[in-house]
Design a protein around this motif. Structure first.
Motif, PDB file in Angstrom:
ATOM      1  N   UNK B 189       0.837  -1.210   0.000  1.00  0.00           N
ATOM      2  CA  UNK B 189       0.000   0.000   0.000  1.00  0.00           C
ATOM      3  C   UNK B 189       0.868   1.255   0.000  1.00  0.00           C
ATOM      4  N   UNK B 190       1.900   1.228   0.847  1.00  0.00           N
ATOM      5  CA  UNK B 190       2.793   2.387   0.902  1.00  0.00           C
ATOM      6  C   UNK B 190       3.391   2.654  -0.479  1.00  0.00           C
ATOM      7  N   UNK B 191       3.811   1.560  -1.147  1.00  0.00           N
ATOM      8  CA  UNK B 191       4.388   1.720  -2.486  1.00  0.00           C
ATOM      9  C   UNK B 191       3.358   2.323  -3.434  1.00  0.00           C
ATOM     10  N   UNK B 192       2.124   1.830  -3.360  1.00  0.00           N
ATOM     11  CA  UNK B 192       1.082   2.322  -4.262  1.00  0.00           C
ATOM     12  C   UNK B 192       0.790   3.792  -4.003  1.00  0.00           C
ATOM     13  N   UNK B 193       0.733   4.167  -2.707  1.00  0.00           N
ATOM     14  CA  UNK B 193       0.434   5.558  -2.366  1.00  0.00           C
ATOM     15  C   UNK B 193       1.543   6.481  -2.874  1.00  0.00           C
ATOM     16  N   UNK B 194       2.791   6.093  -2.612  1.00  0.00           N
ATOM     17  CA  UNK B 194       3.904   6.943  -3.052  1.00  0.00           C
ATOM     18  C   UNK B 194       3.941   7.044  -4.575  1.00  0.00           C
ATOM     19  N   UNK B 195       3.715   5.904  -5.240  1.00  0.00           N
ATOM     20  CA  UNK B 195       3.732   5.888  -6.697  1.00  0.00           C
ATOM     21  C   UNK B 195       2.661   6.832  -7.253  1.00  0.00           C
ATOM     22  N   UNK B 196       1.438   6.734  -6.703  1.00  0.00           N
ATOM     23  CA  UNK B 196       0.364   7.611  -7.174  1.00  0.00           C
ATOM     24  C   UNK B 196       0.684   9.065  -6.876  1.00  0.00           C
ATOM     25  N   UNK B 197       1.294   9.284  -5.697  1.00  0.00           N
ATOM     26  CA  UNK B 197       1.667  10.643  -5.330  1.00  0.00           C
ATOM     27  C   UNK B 197       2.601  11.240  -6.373  1.00  0.00           C
ATOM     28  N   UNK B 198       3.599  10.442  -6.786  1.00  0.00           N
ATOM     29  CA  UNK B 198       4.542  10.960  -7.783  1.00  0.00           C
ATOM     30  C   UNK B 198       3.821  11.230  -9.102  1.00  0.00           C
ATOM     31  N   UNK B 199       2.911  10.327  -9.482  1.00  0.00           N
ATOM     32  CA  UNK B 199       2.169  10.529 -10.734  1.00  0.00           C
ATOM     33  C   UNK B 199       1.376  11.832 -10.675  1.00  0.00           C
ATOM     34  N   UNK B 200       0.740  12.071  -9.508  1.00  0.00           N
ATOM     35  CA  UNK B 200      -0.043  13.307  -9.375  1.00  0.00           C
ATOM     36  C   UNK B 200       0.848  14.533  -9.476  1.00  0.00           C
ATOM     37  N   UNK B 201       1.973  14.493  -8.780  1.00  0.00           N
ATOM     38  CA  UNK B 201       2.908  15.620  -8.836  1.00  0.00           C
ATOM     39  C   UNK B 201       3.364  15.840 -10.280  1.00  0.00           C
ATOM     40  N   UNK B 202       3.615  14.723 -10.958  1.00  0.00           N
ATOM     41  CA  UNK B 202       4.086  14.855 -12.335  1.00  0.00           C
ATOM     42  C   UNK B 202       3.020  15.515 -13.213  1.00  0.00           C
ATOM     43  N   UNK B 203       1.758  15.102 -13.032  1.00  0.00           N
ATOM     44  CA  UNK B 203       0.683  15.714 -13.834  1.00  0.00           C
ATOM     45  C   UNK B 203       0.598  17.206 -13.595  1.00  0.00           C
ATOM     46  N   UNK B 204       0.780  17.548 -12.319  1.00  0.00           N
ATOM     47  CA  UNK B 204       0.672  18.946 -11.959  1.00  0.00           C
ATOM     48  C   UNK B 204       1.857  19.731 -12.532  1.00  0.00           C
ATOM     49  N   UNK B 205       3.031  19.085 -12.538  1.00  0.00           N
ATOM     50  CA  UNK B 205       4.231  19.768 -13.041  1.00  0.00           C
ATOM     51  C   UNK B 205       4.290  19.815 -14.563  1.00  0.00           C
ATOM     52  N   UNK B 206       3.712  18.821 -15.207  1.00  0.00           N
ATOM     53  CA  UNK B 206       3.838  18.738 -16.668  1.00  0.00           C
ATOM     54  C   UNK B 206       2.476  18.654 -17.330  1.00  0.00           C
ATOM     55  N   UNK B 207       1.682  19.736 -17.218  1.00  0.00           N
ATOM     56  CA  UNK B 207       0.337  19.693 -17.809  1.00  0.00           C
ATOM     57  C   UNK B 207       0.386  19.465 -19.315  1.00  0.00           C
ATOM     58  N   UNK B 208       1.509  19.849 -19.957  1.00  0.00           N
ATOM     59  CA  UNK B 208       1.535  19.769 -21.412  1.00  0.00           C
ATOM     60  C   UNK B 208       1.543  18.330 -21.920  1.00  0.00           C
ATOM     61  N   UNK B 209       1.992  17.383 -21.086  1.00  0.00           N
ATOM     62  CA  UNK B 209       2.063  16.004 -21.598  1.00  0.00           C
ATOM     63  C   UNK B 209       0.667  15.444 -21.844  1.00  0.00           C
ATOM     64  N   UNK B 210      -0.351  16.058 -21.232  1.00  0.00           N
ATOM     65  CA  UNK B 210      -1.693  15.542 -21.455  1.00  0.00           C
ATOM     66  C   UNK B 210      -2.442  16.313 -22.532  1.00  0.00           C
ATOM     67  N   UNK B 211      -1.884  17.453 -22.924  1.00  0.00           N
ATOM     68  CA  UNK B 211      -2.615  18.301 -23.853  1.00  0.00           C
ATOM     69  C   UNK B 211      -2.944  17.584 -25.152  1.00  0.00           C
TER      70      UNK B 211
END
Ligand SMILES: Nc1ncnc2c1ncn2[C@@H]1O[C@H](COP(=O)(O)OP(=O)(O)O)[C@@H](O)[C@H]1O
Ligand SMILES: [Mg+2]
Lengths: 254, 214, 349
Positions: B189-211
């Motif tokens: 669970x800890x691994x999953x939470x941290x992994x998702x956390x990084x994904x969220x941070x990445x989305x927030x930092x790199x909005x252009x990758x989803x454009x």
């Protein structure tokens, strides 16, 4: 707590004691061979399970969800936890440990085999079919050779994973070089612990170099990353912006 | 199982707490060291191959072996948590230095030429253009390093410092499944939470990758 | 001859990519499938080698239904070239070319030897044989793709936008080379493109497709330009189709003025020749510095070229040369316009 000042020579006392290198009984050579045997047998079993499944999923793209998630889940499973679980469930013995090692080695092989096949240039596969290759020829003459860099990298990270976890497994009774380490810890014999650690590290590094040599021998220079980096660098790795793709099939080994 | 959890809540929580810092502190150390190291290998290309080779060698050393040789190399006690932190930092650094270098190399090209042509100074260009563009690849490496560390920490229990690994050695000693299962589940669970956390941070930092995505 | 007889392809989900297509591709000729993207050209092409199976209707090659044959064996008798070449990155250029012969059981040494010959045939150096595809340029890869399709000497070739992914200058070279090869080999070729210029340049026959997989018109390039069947075809061949049509009329009957007599007073331009009589440039307003010629033409060139030369020349006139390159006539664009008017009167009569 500061470390006790141990003269350098003492660290190597166990390792350089000729008596421990005797070929008879449970000396270093015996432990070394055991370790190699466990590692290779486990890798072979894991490959026999993971490669066909990975090839099937990658070739048909059916069950992709499975391959990706097994890969990610495999990386987050605590290796020591799985070993403990197995031993408490089944009991002490070589077999439960080997099963645990296989469970840990299958995900990286499966995930990277799948990722490898998916990374293959579709137009080359299209050409293979269009030129009259039969399905099995398309798989083994076109897809697999093109996917080989990733497949081999999965096998190599599984190899390291198994070698490392086999060391930990000495804690639950497995033989091999881990014995030196674990027995040394329980008797406070640091030179023995040190000898076990150095030997297992050297073995792992050698196995990795050896597998790199095998990789060079089996992977065509045309798809080897270094030789084509300049022209195809981007295509050579999984797309990091695609969140469905496994981030990287290779993880820290353990 | 429930009874076990209720009876050992304090111990489980302290194990979890230790697990978190034992696994995440090394990632932080790894990042702080890998960013300049990765940049240097791109700047001075001859450094690239030695760094990659050294990283590969460090990377292949089994964790238990690394945990126990560290006291022979730097002055820490054999039972110190620092062993774990240093060893996992070594892994994180080995993985991330290469990822940073590869990510920076991969973004060099037309956009960085364009940035240079528009008059970005080197440092400004690094922080304003190259690093943001390299972020998706670097974040992918960060995810691997974090998740791997979390699953490795418990091996430390063998030398007495292992976060949730403590639950595994206990389960083994008592031949009791409950702590082992609790430990595995929390670790995953800890691994999953941290992994998702990084994904969220990445989305927030790199909005252009989803454009461009549908 | 390849025959489509009432062929329809509906993809799962009801998307009709090809609708009741009946078409003949004559033996030894290039038939181009052209049309906007998504109109079913690729689907039609791929039904010939059964990489897509039709929903209904039949496709036959020389009277034999393709579905009556083993698909893999059928494909080995049909050359196949695709847009990004689709070369195997793990095989050398020679082994890529040898793919089908090897599948057919030809021995390796012989197949490689033949691959080298094919390399020269498609205009590449034999030394490329041991390279890997990633070490070639896009244009070279495309040539290797063509060589690979020719390796088993198939009577039929399918080519799906083979030259679309290379830059215009390289494409021009590839097209020329392709026509030269075809004049030697005389294959039956189905060629897909979305570029009407390419279709007109390469096609003996051109089949124009429209959205929904309908065949809009089929005929020689000249037919399509002169007599578009409907608004869609007229639009697709373009507003400048009159200009394109000049590609099919040679300059044979075009009257020229004598070189020595040609001095354009209005523009103050005169043609300068070297000692052997070859044109070297235009002198404008009596200046010593010569302005370059955009090119020259012979009686065998098309009026399209002549017009273009006249328009782009600093003197407003095109220079005709004989076989030896000696200037033997000059024609101003006003004269070309008069010639075209006369031609039209002739056809209307
Ligand atoms: N495998 C497929 N499944 C569903 N639809 C398809 C498939 N292949 C092509 N199509 C659809 O069929 C139509 C014709 O496609 P295609 O033959 O590739 O067009 P073209 O080559 O003329 O650009 C398009 O609308 C396309 O989306
Ligand atoms: Mg198409």
């Amino acid at each position: 707590m500061p470390a006790p000042v141990v003269p350098m020579l003492n660290y190597f006392a166990y390792l350089f004691d000729g008596g421990h290198w005797s070929l008879a009984g449970e000396g270093i050579p015996d432990r070394l061979l055991q370790h190699i045997a466990y590692t290779l047998v486990t890798l072979a079993i894991s490959a026999v399970i993971a490669l066909p499944v990975g090839l099937f999923i990658g070739h048909t793209n059916r069950g992709a969800f499975l391959a990706i998630n097994i890969g990610n889940a495999g990386r987050s499973l605590p290796t020591f936890g799985l070993l403990s679980l197995m031993v408490v469930l089944v009991g002490i013995g070589t077999l439960p440990v080997i099963v645990a090692l296989v469970v840990l080695a299958v995900p990286p092989i499966l995930a990277s085999t799948y990722a490898g096949l998916r990374s293959v240039d579709r137009s080359a596969v299209d050409a293979a079919i269009g030129m009259g290759m039969r399905p099995i020829q398309v798989l083994f003459r076109a897809e697999v050779p093109m996917a080989l860099p990733l497949i081999v990298s999965g096998l190599r990270s599984a190899l390291l994973q198994v070698c490392a976890t086999a060391t930990v497994a000495a804690y639950v009774g497995l033989g091999g070089l881990g014995r030196l380490l674990i027995d040394g810890l329980s008797t406070n014999d640091y030179p023995q612990v040190f000898a076990g650690a150095v030997l297992v590290a050297v073995l792992a590094v050698l196995l990795d170099l050896l597998s790199a040599a095998v990789e060079r021998a089996v992977v065509s220079p045309g798809v080897r990353e270094r030789s084509v980096r300049r022209t195809r660098w981007r295509r050579a790795r999984p797309d990091p912006t695609n969140e469905d793709a496994p981030t990287s099939p290779v993880g820290i080994s353990g | 199982m429930i009874a076990y959890i209720q009876g050992n809540q304090a111990r489980i929580l302290s194990d979890l707490g230790q697990h978190v810092w034992l696994s995440l502190l090394p990632v932080l150390v790894g990042v702080v060291l890998a960013l300049p190291a990765g940049y240097l290998t791109v700047r001075y290309r001859w450094l690239y191959q030695p760094v990659v080779n050294l990283g590969g060698i460090l990377y292949s050393v089994p964790s238990l072996a690394l945990f126990v040789v560290i006291p022979a190399i730097i002055p820490v006690g054999t039972l110190s948590p620092l062993n774990i932190v240093v060893a996992l930092s070594v892994y994180s650094f080995a993985l991330l230095a290469r990822t940073v270098a590869d990510a920076l190399i991969s973004v060099q090209g037309e956009t960085t030429w364009a940035a240079a042509a528009m008059g970005f100074r080197p440092l400004r260009q690094l922080f304003g253009v190259e690093l943001p563009m390299a972020l998706p690849v670097m974040m992918a490496g960060l995810r691997v390093a974090t998740v791997s560390n979390i699953s490795l920490v418990s091996v430390g229990a063998i030398i007495g410092v292992g976060g949730l690994g403590d639950l595994f050695t206990r389960g083994l000693q008592l031949s009791y499944l409950a702590p082992i299962i609790v430990g595995i589940v929390l670790s995953v669970l800890l691994a999953a939470v941290c992994d998702s956390g990084i994904v969220l941070v990445q989305r927030w930092l790199t909005p252009w990758t989803r454009a461009g995505a549908r | 001859m390849i025959t489509f007889d009432a062929v329809t392809k509906a993809f799962p989900g009801g998307n009709v990519a090809v609708d009741n297509l009946s078409l003949e591709l004559p033996t030894g000729q290039i038939t181009v499938f052209v049309g906007p993207s998504g109109c079913g050209k690729t689907t039609s092409l791929r039904m010939i080698n059964r990489t897509i199976e039709p929903t209904s209707g039949t496709i036959s090659i020389d009277g034999e239904d393709v579905t009556s044959q083993d698909a893999a064996l059928l494909r080995r008798r049909i050359g196949y070239v695709i847009q990004h070449a689709g070369l195997f990155p793990h095989r050398t250029v020679a082994d890529n070319i040898a793919t089908v012969p090897l599948l057919n059981g030809v021995n390796k040494a012989q197949a490689r030897e033949q691959a080298r010959e094919l390399l020269t045939r498609v205009g590449l150096d034999e030394s490329l044989a041991s390279r890997y595809p990633a070490q070639l340029s896009g244009g070279q890869q495309q040539r290797v793709g063509v060589a690979r399709a020719l390796a088993a000497d198939p009577p039929v070739m399918l080519m799906d936008e083979p030259f679309s992914a290379v830059d215009p200058i390289v494409r021009d070279g590839l097209q020329r080379e392709f026509l030269r090869l075809q004049s030697e080999l005389g294959k039956t070729i189905a060629f897909v493109t979305h570029d009407i210029d390419e279709a007109i340049k390469l096609g003996d026959r051109v089949a124009i497709f429209r959205e929904g997989g309908h065949l809009a018109q089929v005929g020689s390039p000249q037919d399509l330009l002169d007599d578009p069947a409907d608004e869609f075809v007229a639009d697709f061949v373009g507003r400048d189709r009159g200009f394109r049509a000049l590609s099919f009329i040679t300059a044979e009957k075009l009257e020229v003025e004598q070189v020595s007599a040609y001095v354009d007073r209005a523009r103050g331009a005169s043609l300068v020749l070297d000692d052997t009589g070859r044109p070297t440039g235009w002198s404008v307003d009596g200046q010593e510095v010569l302005r370059a010629l955009p090119g020259t033409f012979t009686t065998r060139d098309a009026l399209r070229l002549v017009t273009d030369l006249a328009i782009t020349s600093p003197a407003g006139a095109a220079v005709r040369v004989d076989e030896a390159g000696v200037a033997d006539g000059v024609v101003a664009h006003e004269a070309i316009a008069r010639h075209l008017t006369a031609l039209r009167r002739e056809t209307e009569r």
